[in-house]
Design a protein around this motif. Structure first.
Motif, PDB file in Angstrom:
ATOM      1  N   GLU A 217       0.835  -1.209   0.000  1.00 55.04           N
ATOM      2  CA  GLU A 217       0.000   0.000   0.000  1.00 55.04           C
ATOM      3  C   GLU A 217       0.869   1.257   0.000  1.00 55.04           C
ATOM      4  OE1 GLU A 217      -4.016   0.802   2.310  1.00 55.04           O
ATOM      5  OE2 GLU A 217      -2.297   1.269   3.579  1.00 55.04           O
ATOM      6  N   THR A 218       0.596   2.185  -0.899  1.00 56.25           N
ATOM      7  CA  THR A 218       1.349   3.437  -0.987  1.00 56.25           C
ATOM      8  C   THR A 218       0.540   4.467  -1.751  1.00 56.25           C
ATOM      9  OG1 THR A 218       3.461   4.446  -1.643  1.00 56.25           O
ATOM     10  CG2 THR A 218       2.543   2.802  -3.116  1.00 56.25           C
ATOM     11  N   TRP A 219       0.888   5.740  -1.578  1.00 60.66           N
ATOM     12  CA  TRP A 219       0.253   6.856  -2.290  1.00 60.66           C
ATOM     13  C   TRP A 219       1.147   7.261  -3.454  1.00 60.66           C
ATOM     14  CZ3 TRP A 219      -4.086   9.920  -2.326  1.00 60.66           C
ATOM     15  CH2 TRP A 219      -3.992  11.141  -2.970  1.00 60.66           C
ATOM     16  N   ILE A 220       0.569   7.417  -4.654  1.00 51.60           N
ATOM     17  CA  ILE A 220       1.335   7.803  -5.839  1.00 51.60           C
ATOM     18  C   ILE A 220       0.615   8.949  -6.547  1.00 51.60           C
ATOM     19  CG2 ILE A 220       2.200   7.084  -8.096  1.00 51.60           C
ATOM     20  CD1 ILE A 220       3.749   5.862  -5.871  1.00 51.60           C
ATOM     21  N   THR A 235      -3.873   8.670  -5.954  1.00 46.77           N
ATOM     22  CA  THR A 235      -4.626   7.967  -4.919  1.00 46.77           C
ATOM     23  C   THR A 235      -3.748   6.897  -4.288  1.00 46.77           C
ATOM     24  OG1 THR A 235      -6.686   6.780  -4.466  1.00 46.77           O
ATOM     25  CG2 THR A 235      -5.550   6.254  -6.519  1.00 46.77           C
ATOM     26  N   VAL A 236      -4.360   6.080  -3.456  1.00 47.84           N
ATOM     27  CA  VAL A 236      -3.656   4.979  -2.807  1.00 47.84           C
ATOM     28  C   VAL A 236      -3.655   3.776  -3.744  1.00 47.84           C
ATOM     29  CG1 VAL A 236      -3.643   3.422  -0.842  1.00 47.84           C
ATOM     30  CG2 VAL A 236      -4.305   5.811  -0.528  1.00 47.84           C
ATOM     31  N   TYR A 237      -2.476   3.188  -3.955  1.00 45.14           N
ATOM     32  CA  TYR A 237      -2.339   1.979  -4.768  1.00 45.14           C
ATOM     33  C   TYR A 237      -1.928   0.813  -3.865  1.00 45.14           C
ATOM     34  CZ  TYR A 237      -2.634   4.956  -8.906  1.00 45.14           C
ATOM     35  OH  TYR A 237      -3.056   5.819  -9.869  1.00 45.14           O
ATOM     36  N   VAL A 253       9.208  15.746 -14.472  1.00 44.71           N
ATOM     37  CA  VAL A 253       8.054  15.189 -13.772  1.00 44.71           C
ATOM     38  C   VAL A 253       8.351  15.167 -12.272  1.00 44.71           C
ATOM     39  CG1 VAL A 253       7.218  13.744 -15.654  1.00 44.71           C
ATOM     40  CG2 VAL A 253       8.900  12.820 -14.063  1.00 44.71           C
ATOM     41  N   ARG A 254       7.269  15.218 -11.500  1.00 41.87           N
ATOM     42  CA  ARG A 254       7.372  15.119 -10.034  1.00 41.87           C
ATOM     43  C   ARG A 254       6.548  13.914  -9.606  1.00 41.87           C
ATOM     44  NH1 ARG A 254       4.071  16.724  -5.748  1.00 41.87           N
ATOM     45  NH2 ARG A 254       5.139  17.372  -3.823  1.00 41.87           N
ATOM     46  N   ILE A 255       7.223  12.949  -8.978  1.00 41.78           N
ATOM     47  CA  ILE A 255       6.566  11.721  -8.533  1.00 41.78           C
ATOM     48  C   ILE A 255       6.484  11.770  -7.008  1.00 41.78           C
ATOM     49  CG2 ILE A 255       6.580   9.200  -8.615  1.00 41.78           C
ATOM     50  CD1 ILE A 255       8.576   9.450 -10.956  1.00 41.78           C
ATOM     51  N   ARG A 256       5.258  11.867  -6.501  1.00 44.58           N
ATOM     52  CA  ARG A 256       5.035  11.884  -5.054  1.00 44.58           C
ATOM     53  C   ARG A 256       4.836  10.441  -4.591  1.00 44.58           C
ATOM     54  NH1 ARG A 256       5.752  14.690  -0.289  1.00 44.58           N
ATOM     55  NH2 ARG A 256       4.043  14.283   1.178  1.00 44.58           N
ATOM     56  N   ASP A 277      16.809   7.614   2.529  1.00 42.71           N
ATOM     57  CA  ASP A 277      16.042   6.536   3.156  1.00 42.71           C
ATOM     58  C   ASP A 277      14.723   7.034   3.749  1.00 42.71           C
ATOM     59  OD1 ASP A 277      17.031   8.036   5.198  1.00 42.71           O
ATOM     60  OD2 ASP A 277      18.007   6.389   6.281  1.00 42.71           O
ATOM     61  N   LYS A 278      14.313   8.248   3.371  1.00 39.34           N
ATOM     62  CA  LYS A 278      13.023   8.764   3.853  1.00 39.34           C
ATOM     63  C   LYS A 278      11.876   7.929   3.298  1.00 39.34           C
ATOM     64  CE  LYS A 278      14.449  13.626   4.354  1.00 39.34           C
ATOM     65  NZ  LYS A 278      14.149  13.707   5.787  1.00 39.34           N
ATOM     66  N   THR A 279      10.867   7.720   4.116  1.00 41.26           N
ATOM     67  CA  THR A 279       9.712   6.930   3.680  1.00 41.26           C
ATOM     68  C   THR A 279       8.911   7.669   2.612  1.00 41.26           C
ATOM     69  OG1 THR A 279       9.560   5.851   5.831  1.00 41.26           O
ATOM     70  CG2 THR A 279       7.587   5.815   4.450  1.00 41.26           C
ATOM     71  N   THR A 280       8.673   8.960   2.828  1.00 42.10           N
ATOM     72  CA  THR A 280       7.909   9.769   1.876  1.00 42.10           C
ATOM     73  C   THR A 280       8.872  10.681   1.125  1.00 42.10           C
ATOM     74  OG1 THR A 280       5.973   9.737   3.314  1.00 42.10           O
ATOM     75  CG2 THR A 280       6.045  11.433   1.610  1.00 42.10           C
ATOM     76  N   GLN A 281       8.824  10.637  -0.216  1.00 40.51           N
ATOM     77  CA  GLN A 281       9.742  11.445  -1.010  1.00 40.51           C
ATOM     78  C   GLN A 281       9.023  12.009  -2.236  1.00 40.51           C
ATOM     79  OE1 GLN A 281      13.730  10.031  -1.863  1.00 40.51           O
ATOM     80  NE2 GLN A 281      13.576   8.447  -0.288  1.00 40.51           N
ATOM     81  N   ASN A 282       9.578  13.122  -2.736  1.00 35.94           N
ATOM     82  CA  ASN A 282       9.179  13.665  -4.034  1.00 35.94           C
ATOM     83  C   ASN A 282      10.358  13.445  -4.985  1.00 35.94           C
ATOM     84  OD1 ASN A 282       6.713  14.753  -3.041  1.00 35.94           O
ATOM     85  ND2 ASN A 282       7.831  16.440  -2.137  1.00 35.94           N
TER      86      ASN A 282
END
Length: 289
Positions: A217-220, A235-237, A253-256, A277-282
């Motif tokens: 589960e992750t947000w993209i 959304t959440v994939y 491009v920017r990938i969240r 190693d951050k969990t959330t990245q752009n």
């Protein structure tokens, strides 16, 4: 209730936004927005997404995101547990069945000794076979007659014909070889990072295609320089989902990425290595055509 939902709803109303308008602006599903206003987070996919949605909601209606997150933290500190906390596994207890079975305890040493003897016999047999094969090969080599015939020596009593010159000038027989066409190989380079933003550059590539593979589960969300959404929706994939996106027409491009450890990004089939190693990245990739 901490007043978080009321403040957000009041700010939305002042802006003249409906929930449908806010859904279009933030790309957050309407039911999640309604849940935040009612401070009901039961339908949310996890506390990480609750914080992300509150931050986006606050920014969209002009409120201080840090202040709203502090209100959420105050309301949830006694009821929510961090979803990524380490689970404590109770130690396994050994059964005492072997200790209470004297017959089995007497049999096990005999079995071990028998297996040890069998292993010794097998090893000795293999070594004997190898030794026999080696000795046989040596005998064959010793008994083979060492007779050779020199084909270059002329037969006695027969005239020797001059050998024909079979050498031909290489320049006449070999056509000019054309130089191999240079094949360009793309270069995907990490430039720098700042906070959650990591910057890369893509050069020497004739096209720019992304493949995003989801392992959990992750947000993209993928947007271009015009802030246009390049995925079907942000959304959440879930695990097993994949996205193939052709972005050859963009400058960057920017990938969240909500959870990097559940997300693999490939650029023209080359895997992108996360620099942090951050969990959330752009992940921001500049395409230099």
């Amino acid at each position: 209730m901490t007043g978080l939902g009321d403040r957000l709803k009041e700010a939305r109303t002042k802006k003249g936004y409906s929930l449908d308008d806010l859904q279009s602006i933030t790309k957050i599903q309407k039911r999640y927005l309604s849940g935040i206003e009612n401070e009901d987070y039961s339908m949310m996919p996890g506390s990480f997404y609750v914080r992300a949605f509150i931050k986006q909601y606050s920014e969209a209606v002009g409120l201080d995101a840090d202040e709203m997150l502090a209100l959420y933290k105050e309301s949830s500190k006694n009821s929510l547990v961090e979803e990524d906390s380490t689970q404590i596994v109770p130690p396994m207890t050994r059964r005492s069945g072997l200790k209470n079975n004297p017959r089995l305890n007497e049999t096990i040493p005999k079995i071990i000794v028998a297996l040890f003897i069998i292993v010794i016999i097998v090893v000795a047999w293999v070594l004997w076979q190898q030794s026999s094969s080696s000795n046989k090969s040596m005998k064959d080599v010793e008994t083979e007659p060492a007779l050779t015939m020199d084909n270059n020596q002329p037969s006695k009593g027969l005239p020797v014909e001059p050998e024909e010159d079979t050498n031909v000038d290489d320049e006449e027989t070999q056509p000019d070889s054309e130089p191999d066409e240079e094949v360009k190989k793309q270069v995907l380079t990490f430039e720098n990072s700042s906070g959650e933003d990591s910057f890369y550059s893509l050069t020497e590539a004739e096209e720019f295609k992304l493949r995003i593979v989801i392992a959990g589960e992750t947000w993209i969300a993928v947007t271009d320089e015009n802030k246009k959404e390049r995925t079907e929706k942000a959304t959440v994939y879930n695990a097993g989902d994949t996205m193939d996106i052709n972005v050859s027409d963009v400058e960057f491009v920017r990938i969240r990425v909500g959870r990097t450890y559940n997300t693999e990004i490939y650029v023209n089939e080359e895997k992108l290595e996360y620099s942090s190693d951050k969990t959330t990245q752009n992940i921001i990739i500049k395409y230099e055509k």
